[in-house]
Motif scaffolding. Structure first.
Motif, PDB file in Angstrom:
ATOM      1  N   ASN A 225       0.806  -1.232   0.000  1.00  0.00           N
ATOM      2  CA  ASN A 225       0.000   0.000   0.000  1.00  0.00           C
ATOM      3  C   ASN A 225       0.834   1.275   0.000  1.00  0.00           C
ATOM      4  OD1 ASN A 225      -2.394  -1.466   0.023  1.00  0.00           O
ATOM      5  ND2 ASN A 225      -2.375  -1.625   2.253  1.00  0.00           N
ATOM      6  N   GLY A 226       1.872   1.298  -0.837  1.00  0.00           N
ATOM      7  CA  GLY A 226       2.686   2.508  -0.971  1.00  0.00           C
ATOM      8  C   GLY A 226       3.768   2.679   0.076  1.00  0.00           C
ATOM      9  N   LEU A 227       3.819   1.793   1.054  1.00  0.00           N
ATOM     10  CA  LEU A 227       4.881   1.839   2.073  1.00  0.00           C
ATOM     11  C   LEU A 227       5.907   0.756   1.787  1.00  0.00           C
ATOM     12  CD1 LEU A 227       3.014   2.251   5.496  1.00  0.00           C
ATOM     13  CD2 LEU A 227       4.573   3.884   4.460  1.00  0.00           C
ATOM     14  N   GLY A 228       7.177   1.102   1.867  1.00  0.00           N
ATOM     15  CA  GLY A 228       8.237   0.109   1.680  1.00  0.00           C
ATOM     16  C   GLY A 228       8.780  -0.312   3.035  1.00  0.00           C
ATOM     17  N   TYR A 229       8.602  -1.570   3.387  1.00  0.00           N
ATOM     18  CA  TYR A 229       9.084  -2.072   4.677  1.00  0.00           C
ATOM     19  C   TYR A 229      10.448  -2.738   4.498  1.00  0.00           C
ATOM     20  CZ  TYR A 229       4.294  -1.429   6.349  1.00  0.00           C
ATOM     21  OH  TYR A 229       3.085  -0.893   6.708  1.00  0.00           O
ATOM     22  N   GLY A 230      11.446  -2.256   5.225  1.00  0.00           N
ATOM     23  CA  GLY A 230      12.765  -2.884   5.239  1.00  0.00           C
ATOM     24  C   GLY A 230      12.746  -3.974   6.293  1.00  0.00           C
ATOM     25  N   ILE A 231      12.984  -5.218   5.876  1.00  0.00           N
ATOM     26  CA  ILE A 231      12.823  -6.357   6.783  1.00  0.00           C
ATOM     27  C   ILE A 231      14.094  -7.209   6.791  1.00  0.00           C
ATOM     28  CG2 ILE A 231      11.406  -8.394   7.284  1.00  0.00           C
ATOM     29  CD1 ILE A 231       9.192  -7.031   5.531  1.00  0.00           C
ATOM     30  N   ASN A 232      14.584  -7.502   8.002  1.00  0.00           N
ATOM     31  CA  ASN A 232      15.722  -8.410   8.159  1.00  0.00           C
ATOM     32  C   ASN A 232      15.237  -9.838   7.951  1.00  0.00           C
ATOM     33  OD1 ASN A 232      18.057  -6.732   9.264  1.00  0.00           O
ATOM     34  ND2 ASN A 232      16.345  -6.096  10.556  1.00  0.00           N
ATOM     35  N   VAL A 233      15.978 -10.619   7.155  1.00  0.00           N
ATOM     36  CA  VAL A 233      15.582 -12.007   6.897  1.00  0.00           C
ATOM     37  C   VAL A 233      16.758 -12.954   7.068  1.00  0.00           C
ATOM     38  CG1 VAL A 233      13.682 -11.459   5.315  1.00  0.00           C
ATOM     39  CG2 VAL A 233      15.987 -11.804   4.395  1.00  0.00           C
ATOM     40  N   SER A 234      16.460 -14.238   7.259  1.00  0.00           N
ATOM     41  CA  SER A 234      17.502 -15.272   7.302  1.00  0.00           C
ATOM     42  C   SER A 234      17.742 -15.761   5.871  1.00  0.00           C
ATOM     43  CB  SER A 234      17.028 -16.433   8.168  1.00  0.00           C
ATOM     44  OG  SER A 234      15.956 -17.106   7.530  1.00  0.00           O
ATOM     45  N   LEU A 235      18.798 -16.536   5.691  1.00  0.00           N
ATOM     46  CA  LEU A 235      19.068 -17.110   4.365  1.00  0.00           C
ATOM     47  C   LEU A 235      17.952 -18.059   3.934  1.00  0.00           C
ATOM     48  CD1 LEU A 235      22.896 -17.913   4.327  1.00  0.00           C
ATOM     49  CD2 LEU A 235      21.674 -16.404   2.786  1.00  0.00           C
ATOM     50  N   ASN A 236      17.346 -18.762   4.916  1.00  0.00           N
ATOM     51  CA  ASN A 236      16.238 -19.664   4.590  1.00  0.00           C
ATOM     52  C   ASN A 236      15.075 -18.893   3.965  1.00  0.00           C
ATOM     53  OD1 ASN A 236      17.158 -22.240   5.502  1.00  0.00           O
ATOM     54  ND2 ASN A 236      16.957 -21.502   7.591  1.00  0.00           N
ATOM     55  N   THR A 237      14.726 -17.764   4.593  1.00  0.00           N
ATOM     56  CA  THR A 237      13.619 -16.947   4.083  1.00  0.00           C
ATOM     57  C   THR A 237      13.997 -16.323   2.745  1.00  0.00           C
ATOM     58  OG1 THR A 237      12.702 -16.540   6.267  1.00  0.00           O
ATOM     59  CG2 THR A 237      12.185 -14.919   4.577  1.00  0.00           C
ATOM     60  N   TYR A 238      15.239 -15.857   2.632  1.00  0.00           N
ATOM     61  CA  TYR A 238      15.709 -15.267   1.374  1.00  0.00           C
ATOM     62  C   TYR A 238      15.567 -16.276   0.229  1.00  0.00           C
ATOM     63  CZ  TYR A 238      18.930 -13.608  -2.223  1.00  0.00           C
ATOM     64  OH  TYR A 238      19.489 -13.238  -3.417  1.00  0.00           O
ATOM     65  N   SER A 239      15.970 -17.522   0.493  1.00  0.00           N
ATOM     66  CA  SER A 239      15.846 -18.581  -0.529  1.00  0.00           C
ATOM     67  C   SER A 239      14.387 -18.795  -0.912  1.00  0.00           C
ATOM     68  CB  SER A 239      16.419 -19.901  -0.018  1.00  0.00           C
ATOM     69  OG  SER A 239      17.776 -19.738   0.283  1.00  0.00           O
ATOM     70  N   ALA A 240      13.506 -18.718   0.079  1.00  0.00           N
ATOM     71  CA  ALA A 240      12.082 -18.966  -0.163  1.00  0.00           C
ATOM     72  C   ALA A 240      11.428 -17.855  -0.992  1.00  0.00           C
ATOM     73  CB  ALA A 240      11.344 -19.125   1.161  1.00  0.00           C
ATOM     74  N   VAL A 241      11.892 -16.609  -0.821  1.00  0.00           N
ATOM     75  CA  VAL A 241      11.236 -15.491  -1.525  1.00  0.00           C
ATOM     76  C   VAL A 241      11.961 -15.065  -2.797  1.00  0.00           C
ATOM     77  CG1 VAL A 241      10.224 -14.584   0.601  1.00  0.00           C
ATOM     78  CG2 VAL A 241      12.390 -13.628  -0.208  1.00  0.00           C
ATOM     79  N   GLN A 242      13.190 -15.503  -2.941  1.00  0.00           N
ATOM     80  CA  GLN A 242      14.003 -15.094  -4.089  1.00  0.00           C
ATOM     81  C   GLN A 242      13.287 -15.363  -5.409  1.00  0.00           C
ATOM     82  OE1 GLN A 242      17.722 -17.148  -4.253  1.00  0.00           O
ATOM     83  NE2 GLN A 242      18.777 -15.512  -5.302  1.00  0.00           N
ATOM     84  N   GLY A 243      13.244 -14.350  -6.250  1.00  0.00           N
ATOM     85  CA  GLY A 243      12.631 -14.500  -7.566  1.00  0.00           C
ATOM     86  C   GLY A 243      11.124 -14.342  -7.589  1.00  0.00           C
ATOM     87  N   LYS A 244      10.488 -14.183  -6.437  1.00  0.00           N
ATOM     88  CA  LYS A 244       9.035 -14.002  -6.401  1.00  0.00           C
ATOM     89  C   LYS A 244       8.696 -12.525  -6.516  1.00  0.00           C
ATOM     90  CE  LYS A 244       7.740 -18.038  -3.667  1.00  0.00           C
ATOM     91  NZ  LYS A 244       7.159 -18.509  -2.414  1.00  0.00           N
ATOM     92  N   LYS A 245       7.511 -12.268  -7.071  1.00  0.00           N
ATOM     93  CA  LYS A 245       7.054 -10.887  -7.196  1.00  0.00           C
ATOM     94  C   LYS A 245       6.242 -10.495  -5.962  1.00  0.00           C
ATOM     95  CE  LYS A 245       5.468  -7.944 -10.970  1.00  0.00           C
ATOM     96  NZ  LYS A 245       6.591  -7.025 -10.786  1.00  0.00           N
ATOM     97  N   GLU A 246       5.321 -11.366  -5.566  1.00  0.00           N
ATOM     98  CA  GLU A 246       4.496 -11.122  -4.371  1.00  0.00           C
ATOM     99  C   GLU A 246       4.981 -12.032  -3.246  1.00  0.00           C
ATOM    100  OE1 GLU A 246       1.142  -9.531  -3.706  1.00  0.00           O
ATOM    101  OE2 GLU A 246       1.924  -8.166  -5.211  1.00  0.00           O
ATOM    102  N   VAL A 247       5.111 -11.470  -2.054  1.00  0.00           N
ATOM    103  CA  VAL A 247       5.545 -12.289  -0.914  1.00  0.00           C
ATOM    104  C   VAL A 247       4.680 -12.020   0.315  1.00  0.00           C
ATOM    105  CG1 VAL A 247       7.957 -12.465  -1.651  1.00  0.00           C
ATOM    106  CG2 VAL A 247       7.274 -10.581  -0.172  1.00  0.00           C
ATOM    107  N   LYS A 248       4.683 -12.982   1.226  1.00  0.00           N
ATOM    108  CA  LYS A 248       4.015 -12.822   2.510  1.00  0.00           C
ATOM    109  C   LYS A 248       5.021 -13.244   3.568  1.00  0.00           C
ATOM    110  CE  LYS A 248       0.079 -14.589   5.204  1.00  0.00           C
ATOM    111  NZ  LYS A 248      -1.088 -15.475   5.167  1.00  0.00           N
ATOM    112  N   LEU A 249       5.399 -12.309   4.431  1.00  0.00           N
ATOM    113  CA  LEU A 249       6.375 -12.613   5.474  1.00  0.00           C
ATOM    114  C   LEU A 249       5.750 -12.435   6.847  1.00  0.00           C
ATOM    115  CD1 LEU A 249       9.589 -10.818   4.107  1.00  0.00           C
ATOM    116  CD2 LEU A 249       9.048 -13.244   4.018  1.00  0.00           C
TER     117      LEU A 249
END
Length: 198
Positions: free
Chosen positions: A22-46
């Protein structure tokens, strides 16, 4: 309290993602596991954990509820902060971490950057019973025999990669992945495959 953030993945590095919602950019710390899971996706849910301190407002994001649950257990151990917990979850997948704690493998836990022997033992002592009730362990128990056999090869490969100048967390992640795919691979093969992926 923020339960989760769902939106467009604008930027992603192995430790940090930006999700626009909704127009806000959230900077979020992630683990490598989460990074692997979201990498290459356009829409994500964290799934989110908010760390609100006097000097900072920090968001930690996780691809699964189980990973967030483990993160919360880890930061409940004295001496383990958000960044250390994230480092542990980058080196080991949730089921691997449950295995390590359940089997009392402080040697493997000690290989995580920033974790000494006493801290590794404290994590095991404080979380062993709590891990048993999370339900994540059930998936891990099947692998426990294989993991025990692979521990020596895993440690040797990670040590060799460290000597070659590779950072510990990515080396651990890649080595664990290779051993998951090829449990019977000798250490030389694991190192060769890791070199191609790092």
């Amino acid at each position: 309290m923020i339960e989760y953030i769902k939106g467009e993945l604008v930027d992603a590095t192995p430790a940090w993602v930006v999700v626009e919602c909704n127009g806000l950019g959230y900077g979020i710390n992630v683990s490598l596991n989460t990074y692997s899971a979201v990498q290459g996706k356009k829409e994500v849910k964290l799934y989110i954990y908010e760390a609100i301190r006097e000097d900072a407002y920090v968001l930690y994001g996780f691809a699964t509820r189980q990973e967030r649950e483990l993160f919360l257990l880890l930061i409940s151990v004295s001496g383990i902060g958000g960044n250390t917990a994230r480092m542990i979850l980058s080196a080991l997948s949730p089921s691997e971490l449950c295995n390590v704690i359940g089997s009392g493998n402080d040697k493997l836990l000690k290989t995580v950057k920033g974790i000494g022997l006493k801290t590794a033992q404290r994590i095991i002592v404080e979380l062993k019973d709590k891990i048993a009730v999370t339900g994540i362990e059930s998936a891990a128990t099947v692998k426990s025999v294989a993991v025990a056999a692979n521990t020596e090869i895993y440690e040797e490969a990670v040590a060799a990669l460290a000597m070659l100048g590779f950072a510990q967390a990515p080396s651990q992640k890649v080595t664990a992945q290779i051993l998951k795919e090829e449990p019977d691979a000798p250490v030389e093969k694991v190192i060769k495959l890791a070199l191609k992926r790092l």
